[in-house]
Design a protein around this motif. Sequence first.
Motif, mmCIF file in Angstrom:
data_model
loop_
_atom_site.group_PDB
_atom_site.id
_atom_site.type_symbol
_atom_site.label_atom_id
_atom_site.label_comp_id
_atom_site.label_asym_id
_atom_site.label_seq_id
_atom_site.Cartn_x
_atom_site.Cartn_y
_atom_site.Cartn_z
ATOM 1 N N SER B 6 0.863 -1.185 0.000
ATOM 2 C CA SER B 6 0.000 0.000 0.000
ATOM 3 C C SER B 6 0.891 1.222 0.000
ATOM 4 O O SER B 6 2.110 1.136 0.183
ATOM 5 C CB SER B 6 -0.901 -0.010 1.237
ATOM 6 N N ALA B 7 0.287 2.381 -0.225
ATOM 7 C CA ALA B 7 1.048 3.622 -0.313
ATOM 8 C C ALA B 7 1.872 3.861 0.940
ATOM 9 O O ALA B 7 3.015 4.316 0.880
ATOM 10 C CB ALA B 7 0.088 4.789 -0.538
ATOM 11 N N ALA B 8 1.315 3.508 2.096
ATOM 12 C CA ALA B 8 1.989 3.786 3.364
ATOM 13 C C ALA B 8 3.262 2.958 3.530
ATOM 14 O O ALA B 8 4.135 3.300 4.326
ATOM 15 C CB ALA B 8 1.033 3.520 4.522
ATOM 16 N N ASP B 9 3.375 1.844 2.785
ATOM 17 C CA ASP B 9 4.560 0.988 2.895
ATOM 18 C C ASP B 9 5.736 1.500 2.057
ATOM 19 O O ASP B 9 6.854 1.008 2.215
ATOM 20 C CB ASP B 9 4.234 -0.434 2.400
ATOM 21 N N CYS B 194 5.622 13.646 -3.461
ATOM 22 C CA CYS B 194 5.596 13.597 -1.991
ATOM 23 C C CYS B 194 6.544 12.527 -1.467
ATOM 24 O O CYS B 194 7.289 12.760 -0.502
ATOM 25 C CB CYS B 194 4.181 13.301 -1.503
ATOM 26 N N LEU B 195 6.529 11.335 -2.084
ATOM 27 C CA LEU B 195 7.396 10.248 -1.627
ATOM 28 C C LEU B 195 8.853 10.702 -1.637
ATOM 29 O O LEU B 195 9.587 10.526 -0.656
ATOM 30 C CB LEU B 195 7.199 9.011 -2.531
ATOM 31 N N THR B 196 9.273 11.328 -2.729
ATOM 32 C CA THR B 196 10.675 11.721 -2.866
ATOM 33 C C THR B 196 11.008 12.953 -2.037
ATOM 34 O O THR B 196 11.991 12.970 -1.286
ATOM 35 C CB THR B 196 11.001 11.990 -4.351
ATOM 36 N N PRO B 202 12.779 17.510 3.056
ATOM 37 C CA PRO B 202 11.544 17.719 3.838
ATOM 38 C C PRO B 202 11.202 19.191 4.065
ATOM 39 O O PRO B 202 10.053 19.510 4.379
ATOM 40 C CB PRO B 202 11.822 16.990 5.160
ATOM 41 N N GLU B 203 12.175 20.089 3.885
ATOM 42 C CA GLU B 203 11.905 21.521 4.052
ATOM 43 C C GLU B 203 11.248 22.137 2.820
ATOM 44 O O GLU B 203 10.800 23.295 2.851
ATOM 45 C CB GLU B 203 13.204 22.265 4.398
ATOM 46 N N THR B 204 11.186 21.405 1.716
ATOM 47 C CA THR B 204 10.600 21.910 0.468
ATOM 48 C C THR B 204 9.078 21.740 0.482
ATOM 49 O O THR B 204 8.585 20.630 0.702
ATOM 50 C CB THR B 204 11.209 21.158 -0.738
ATOM 51 N N ALA B 205 8.352 22.830 0.235
ATOM 52 C CA ALA B 205 6.887 22.769 0.189
ATOM 53 C C ALA B 205 6.440 22.039 -1.082
ATOM 54 O O ALA B 205 7.120 22.088 -2.111
ATOM 55 C CB ALA B 205 6.303 24.179 0.208
ATOM 56 N N ILE B 206 5.287 21.370 -1.015
ATOM 57 C CA ILE B 206 4.730 20.653 -2.163
ATOM 58 C C ILE B 206 3.335 21.187 -2.445
ATOM 59 O O ILE B 206 2.437 21.068 -1.610
ATOM 60 C CB ILE B 206 4.661 19.137 -1.892
ATOM 61 N N SER B 252 -3.078 13.876 1.492
ATOM 62 C CA SER B 252 -3.553 14.300 2.814
ATOM 63 C C SER B 252 -2.407 14.445 3.818
ATOM 64 O O SER B 252 -2.491 15.246 4.738
ATOM 65 C CB SER B 252 -4.602 13.306 3.338
ATOM 66 N N ASN B 253 -1.320 13.692 3.618
ATOM 67 C CA ASN B 253 -0.216 13.734 4.587
ATOM 68 C C ASN B 253 0.903 14.712 4.225
ATOM 69 O O ASN B 253 1.606 15.169 5.119
ATOM 70 C CB ASN B 253 0.394 12.338 4.750
ATOM 71 N N HIS B 254 1.112 14.990 2.941
ATOM 72 C CA HIS B 254 2.335 15.702 2.565
ATOM 73 C C HIS B 254 2.146 16.963 1.722
ATOM 74 O O HIS B 254 3.109 17.715 1.549
ATOM 75 C CB HIS B 254 3.287 14.755 1.813
#
Lengths: 323, 323
Positions: B6-9, B194-196, B202-206, B252-254
């Motif tokens: 799944s996506a979360a994995d 988002c994954l990458t 992680p400081e880069t806005a998406i 929803s998460n990123h």
Amino acid sequence: MLDHPSAADLTIEDMRVAHDRIKPHIRRTTVMASDHLNDLTGAQLFFKCENFQEAGAFKVRGACNAVFGLADHLMPKGVCTHSSGNHALSLSYAAGRRGIPCNVVMPRTAPQAKKDAVRRYGGTITECDPSTSSREATFAEVQARTGGEFVHPYNDPRVITGQATCSAELLEQTGGMDAVIAPIGGGGMISGTCLTVSNLAPETAIYAAEPEQADDAYRSFKAGHIIADDAPKTVADGLLVPLKENTWHFVSNHVTDIFTASEEEIIEAMKLTWKHLRVVMEPSSAVPLATILKNPEVFRGKRIGVIVTGGNVDLDKLPWLKG
Amino acid sequence: MLDHPSAADLTIEDMRVAHDRIKPHIRRTTVMASDHLNDLTGAQLFFKCENFQEAGAFKVRGACNAVFGLADHLMPKGVCTHSSGNHALSLSYAAGRRGIPCNVVMPRTAPQAKKDAVRRYGGTITECDPSTSSREATFAEVQARTGGEFVHPYNDPRVITGQATCSAELLEQTGGMDAVIAPIGGGGMISGTCLTVSNLAPETAIYAAEPEQADDAYRSFKAGHIIADDAPKTVADGLLVPLKENTWHFVSNHVTDIFTASEEEIIEAMKLTWKHLRVVMEPSSAVPLATILKNPEVFRGKRIGVIVTGGNVDLDKLPWLKG
């Protein structure tokens, strides 16, 4: 390099000096390919995308070489020229980068996109009628009034030497080719190509491509002397002007052959490149592919460099959507 | 990587495995810039040109990851999918490279250029009506008949992981950005981004960009759960489909925020990129620039990666020339 050498005096070292001079002001443009266009032509085509160049055309190379090579005491009166479009905006770009005035004479009928770009770069436009005679008369008046240094769009050895830097990059990027082909109008790009390729890759053939409806270079090449037409008409609006002595020197000594294409063939080739390379190129830049498609026996099985000269197009007037 | 995680994995290591797997079959696309578009937006824009990707769209990344990761015993029946266009031709391209069958369901109204490309790559098309419900019903019949492995255009974790390779390249090519923005339809590209980006920068806005007339992702994001529309209408024909559970996980998460643009704003942004970048991009790919122009306070003074998702356009039906 002399201040005003003739074409015959130019050396490959002049090209190298020009390349170092202009590198801060130009882009090393990318080379693109399309499996579909290779299948269609049977050749391996390397498109040198000068439509991605600063000011949207290869002419910024020659313009920058002339402007940044200008002696300091000539700076206050700046530069002036006449041009069907891309040289005008390239010279405006270069003059803007050096902070000197730039006066250009352009035909009333030049694409609006090109006039807009000249003004955006800070150039001043004087319009003329769309004929060689009107252009030259209007220019004489502008030059007398402004006193600017004349940078001819293609017959100026400083300009030819700047254009020569394009195929130097292409040779590096491809690792060598069987032939290079470029559109021919006044012959500036072809002359620069000859200067570089005849010195660095003398085994590589050099072809020129011209619209049938403005085929004065083709007829000159076959006749052995310059033939000039007044006011030819073609969709390839960058290729309306005739050869002059400095470009004739290169064309007559180094070009392998000149091919022509009809208006319909040019427009079809333009649409093919937009579709399969997904780049915006102007009609003049599509003439080489049109002639490759028309003369498959010349190009089949070979590695061919194709110089895409510019990308300044009126998006509201695309030629395949007329009528 | 599990066969069907799944996506979360999904992990950044899955992205790296995917990148190594697909590199022989995709292009490392160029990043382009325009001083004029930077002046216009007040931002520094880096356009990642996936319109120059194989098959003319980023979707070849996810399609290749799914097809080349397929177990050998599944090869004879091949793959199948439904798609508004670019996934269909990308899956056909990937399947053709591996030599397996590819069956695709496409809306009747998909651009002719996309249907032509599917057939050129060897894919077989079954047409449906231009609604989510018709597409899913027609696809159920095709899948039952062919027995091919279903590669969902965006909800498949193998596809998301392939799309994630695009922003890995963009991070390397730019040396880092304040934000990345991409169009959002079903959310495959945004999820990969988002994954990458959430792992490597992680400081880069998406940000995601969506047509006002197909703003289900925007409304889902604000509501906190998936909202799906049937048969939305927009010139951005690649963005008609709704989010699904795996892409919703990433959105929803990123995702930092989602912006929308009108049809007129999208068309104007598309024309601006054609004129100033001189690249052919499809309407969907112009939505990010449209939203940047509309929300200057969010982007001004920042380094922004803009993912240009595809370049498959009907050149005979350009949206600014309608009517």
